[in-house]
Design a protein around this motif. Structure first.
Motif, PDB file in Angstrom:
ATOM      1  N   GLY B 185       7.120  -3.588  -1.281  1.00 32.92           N
ATOM      2  CA  GLY B 185       6.524  -2.126  -1.606  1.00 32.92           C
ATOM      3  C   GLY B 185       4.885  -2.329  -1.880  1.00 32.92           C
ATOM      4  O   GLY B 185       4.109  -1.509  -1.766  1.00 32.92           O
ATOM      5  N   ARG B 186       4.467  -3.497  -2.157  1.00 31.51           N
ATOM      6  CA  ARG B 186       3.023  -3.818  -2.191  1.00 31.51           C
ATOM      7  C   ARG B 186       2.482  -2.958  -3.226  1.00 31.51           C
ATOM      8  O   ARG B 186       1.117  -2.613  -2.935  1.00 31.51           O
ATOM      9  CB  ARG B 186       2.457  -3.828  -0.957  1.00 31.51           C
ATOM     10  N   ALA B 187       3.238  -2.615  -4.481  1.00 29.18           N
ATOM     11  CA  ALA B 187       2.657  -1.658  -5.401  1.00 29.18           C
ATOM     12  C   ALA B 187       1.177  -2.292  -5.753  1.00 29.18           C
ATOM     13  O   ALA B 187       0.358  -1.703  -6.182  1.00 29.18           O
ATOM     14  CB  ALA B 187       3.557  -1.559  -6.420  1.00 29.18           C
ATOM     15  N   ASN B 188       1.246  -3.644  -6.025  1.00 32.56           N
ATOM     16  CA  ASN B 188       0.250  -4.368  -6.635  1.00 32.56           C
ATOM     17  C   ASN B 188      -1.226  -4.032  -5.892  1.00 32.56           C
ATOM     18  O   ASN B 188      -2.257  -3.879  -6.059  1.00 32.56           O
ATOM     19  CB  ASN B 188       0.321  -5.899  -6.948  1.00 32.56           C
ATOM     20  N   LEU B 189      -1.080  -4.248  -4.404  1.00 35.28           N
ATOM     21  CA  LEU B 189      -1.960  -4.154  -3.362  1.00 35.28           C
ATOM     22  C   LEU B 189      -2.436  -2.890  -3.376  1.00 35.28           C
ATOM     23  O   LEU B 189      -3.798  -2.618  -3.000  1.00 35.28           O
ATOM     24  CB  LEU B 189      -1.889  -4.986  -2.181  1.00 35.28           C
ATOM     25  N   ILE B 190      -1.614  -1.901  -3.212  1.00 33.40           N
ATOM     26  CA  ILE B 190      -1.895  -0.645  -3.130  1.00 33.40           C
ATOM     27  C   ILE B 190      -2.766   0.007  -4.451  1.00 33.40           C
ATOM     28  O   ILE B 190      -3.595   0.683  -4.147  1.00 33.40           O
ATOM     29  CB  ILE B 190      -0.526   0.328  -2.878  1.00 33.40           C
ATOM     30  N   ALA B 191      -2.330  -0.376  -5.552  1.00 34.00           N
ATOM     31  CA  ALA B 191      -3.118   0.024  -6.739  1.00 34.00           C
ATOM     32  C   ALA B 191      -4.310  -0.902  -6.626  1.00 34.00           C
ATOM     33  O   ALA B 191      -5.427   0.017  -7.021  1.00 34.00           O
ATOM     34  CB  ALA B 191      -2.318  -0.588  -8.003  1.00 34.00           C
ATOM     35  N   ASP B 192      -4.483  -2.022  -6.301  1.00 36.20           N
ATOM     36  CA  ASP B 192      -5.827  -2.771  -6.137  1.00 36.20           C
ATOM     37  C   ASP B 192      -6.763  -1.744  -5.202  1.00 36.20           C
ATOM     38  O   ASP B 192      -8.029  -1.564  -5.444  1.00 36.20           O
ATOM     39  CB  ASP B 192      -5.696  -4.100  -5.564  1.00 36.20           C
ATOM     40  N   ASN B 193      -6.307  -1.648  -3.880  1.00 33.42           N
ATOM     41  CA  ASN B 193      -7.094  -0.958  -3.148  1.00 33.42           C
ATOM     42  C   ASN B 193      -7.442   0.443  -3.571  1.00 33.42           C
ATOM     43  O   ASN B 193      -8.655   1.139  -3.516  1.00 33.42           O
ATOM     44  CB  ASN B 193      -6.280  -0.811  -1.659  1.00 33.42           C
ATOM     45  N   LEU B 194      -6.515   1.436  -4.058  1.00 37.27           N
ATOM     46  CA  LEU B 194      -6.819   2.764  -4.744  1.00 37.27           C
ATOM     47  C   LEU B 194      -7.954   2.842  -5.851  1.00 37.27           C
ATOM     48  O   LEU B 194      -8.678   3.611  -5.936  1.00 37.27           O
ATOM     49  CB  LEU B 194      -5.506   3.548  -4.853  1.00 37.27           C
TER      50      LEU B 194
END
Lengths: 359, 359
Positions: B185-194
């Protein structure tokens, strides 16, 4: 209300049916029994032959199929430890589909079975304070990319506190990944337990990804010195002298450890090489015509250990390696122990040398 | 010197030979090409038939074997995203042995292929400040055991600073693990980017292990409220009011989200349910004869979203669910989008709702 019940009934049925259709029957594998025997299971109606390969076995054993298509075998009690295993289904080797614990590796897909002892083992999850393992990204100028590494911080670690920690840089084996030292090697739990027992100093353990392809090996030595160490030292409260830095590694990582450590004795005062694989261009270049200033190196190093098992396929070359270092008058402490080129041995190498670091 | 060279030569040869013997030929799979076509490879001299199954395919495609035993297929360009795939070798389904990226799941063993876009996608590793993901153990009094969870902390996070953060509790799907939201889900990278784009508030994301077996489902609701939330709030600088807590989850985790959230509206002001699977005893018990105080719940909740894809096998039950909540006058925001019951969709659900939390 009847309508709601009807809707809910429809919801329940449609969901259950859809999920049931896409799943094989639920089986539990592996099951470790109280006497340390283990049952392994695999589901297939079509397979002709299923065998179990495990590092607790001398040779593969066959599973037998019941009428529902569930293959199983129970192996007699094994010595408590963590073991890799896999199935071979007809011609195909694969990890156990029912087991979440996968050996982190780029080429071999194997599963892990954890056989607990009557007493907790050094790698067991015990009722002690736990450190944490963090997944971080760092920029590698050397490799021109962003790479992931894992960092263990000990219980009570405060990133903004006054306590400064020493750091062990711990490298995996040849086709392993940055996760192998935690998922298979349990470096975090071994550290938790030894710290709780007062046998190891609280320290950070940095577990980078050591594979550099297709670039030559020396690039990882450079990545370690120019990128990884500076990243850690810029972001964590750590001491920055050589006496607060150790490098260790297994197999190919054990060879990298020798290359990194012995070409940077001003930066690392502790070098722990576990069953090193040294048949690399970098090793050849560094040590073939090597005329070290042994007195200087011995004064810089607080500890230089080489560990190997007598059944390790690298036993003979490692022994020759030790002899080479001794001939050069480099002080070496060797651990020659039972066992092979395995992560069972590797955990023991780490547990032994962790107790000697930063003291 | 000749003796040293001889020794080194022996070391080199023995190591190389031993390692060469135990390994299949090195193949690289998958290879994503610049035009977003992808080549998959598998090595087997014995297999009769190898097929590729992938969520970018309508139906499996066959690989063909060359004379060295390397099977391969190149699929035409696919839409940039992260996709699960696997091979079927004769009768055996397995993850790609050459690929380290494995779908974290208790039952399915699949690999992941990351197809980058011409522009970075919301889940891509971009050149922005990165938070970190930490693996922690917590004691579950409810379940009588020590369990692992993952915690994302945002860039610049200071555990001892004055900034207090809100927390999203994010639950995986039915047979997934606590690692699925990061690995797939790449939740960490999605959060980083947003967060870097100013579209999401800096927050903690707690990813527990939601499967509770053989105990009934309500135990996880209890574990969340009595064990996980207190663990996080005792160990991290977070705000402890309901407006600083969100719960979200996918599939079975989406059902758990509804159970946890709607029975604890005093504790969670944000509920985001992604393609919820609700055919559980707990859901039936909680909502069959449910007579909610809608006005009170609507005043407690800042956001209650339900997302689903129109090709999702749960689309019909989820629509009925939404209708049920509307009938009960519970304010619901629904996201009905293209796509199926997939993690491609799931990443989008998260990316959408992350932007609505704690605002």
């Amino acid at each position: 209300m009847k309508r709601i019940l009807y809707i809910l009934h429809a919801i329940l049925l449609s969901g259950v049916t859809a999920i049931a259709q896409q799943r094989p029957p639920a089986i539990s594998s592996p099951e470790v029994h109280p006497d340390q025997s283990i049952t392994f299971k695999y589901f297939s109606r079509k397979a002709q032959k299923v065998t179990l390969n495990g590092e607790f076995l001398k040779s593969p054993v066959a599973l037998t199929k019941d009428t529902s298509g569930v293959w199983s075998v129970t192996v007699p009690p094994v010595k408590p430890d963590i073991y890799p295993y896999s199935f071979t289904v007809d011609s195909v080797q694969l990890a156990d589909p029912s087991n979440t614990y996968i050996f982190a590796n780029e080429r071999f897909k194997r599963s892990i079975v954890d056989v607990p002892g009557d007493q907790p083992l050094i790698h067991s999850l015990q009722n002690v304070p736990h450190g944490k393992v963090s997944y971080r990204y760092y920029k590698s100028g050397t490799l021109g990319t962003t790479r992931q590494l894992l960092i263990y911080t000990p219980p009570g670690f405060n990133p903004n506190g006054k306590t400064k920690y020493p750091v062990l840089y711990l490298i995996h084996g040849g086709s392993d990944t940055e996760e192998t030292w935690t998922t298979v090697g349990r470096a975090n739990l071994i550290a938790d337990n030894l710290i709780a027992q007062g046998k190891a100093k609280p320290m950070l353990i940095v577990m980078p990804y050591g594979n550099v392809r297709p670039a030559p090996m020396p690039d990882f030595t450079k990545d370690m010195v120019a990128d990884i160490v500076p990243f850690v030292e810029a972001n964590y409260p750590v001491n920055k002298d050589s006496k607060s830095r150790a490098v260790a590694g297994f197999s190919v990582g054990g060879g990298q450890t020798l290359n990194i450590g012995l070409t940077n004795t001003d930066k690392f005062a502790y070098i722990c090489s576990y069953a090193p694989y040294t048949a690399t261009e970098e090793f050849q270049k560094n040590f073939t015509n090597w005329s070290p200033d042994a007195a200087k190196i011995n004064s810089q190093l607080k500890l230089f250990t080489i560990s190997v098992g007598i059944d390790d396929f690298l036993y003979e070359p490692v022994k020759k390696n030790i002899a080479m270092f001794e001939e050069k008058k480099i002080k070496t402490k060797s651990y020659i122990v039972p066992g092979g080129h395995t992560w069972m041995n590797c955990k023991q190498y780490l547990a032994t040398t962790l107790q000697e670091l930063f003291k």
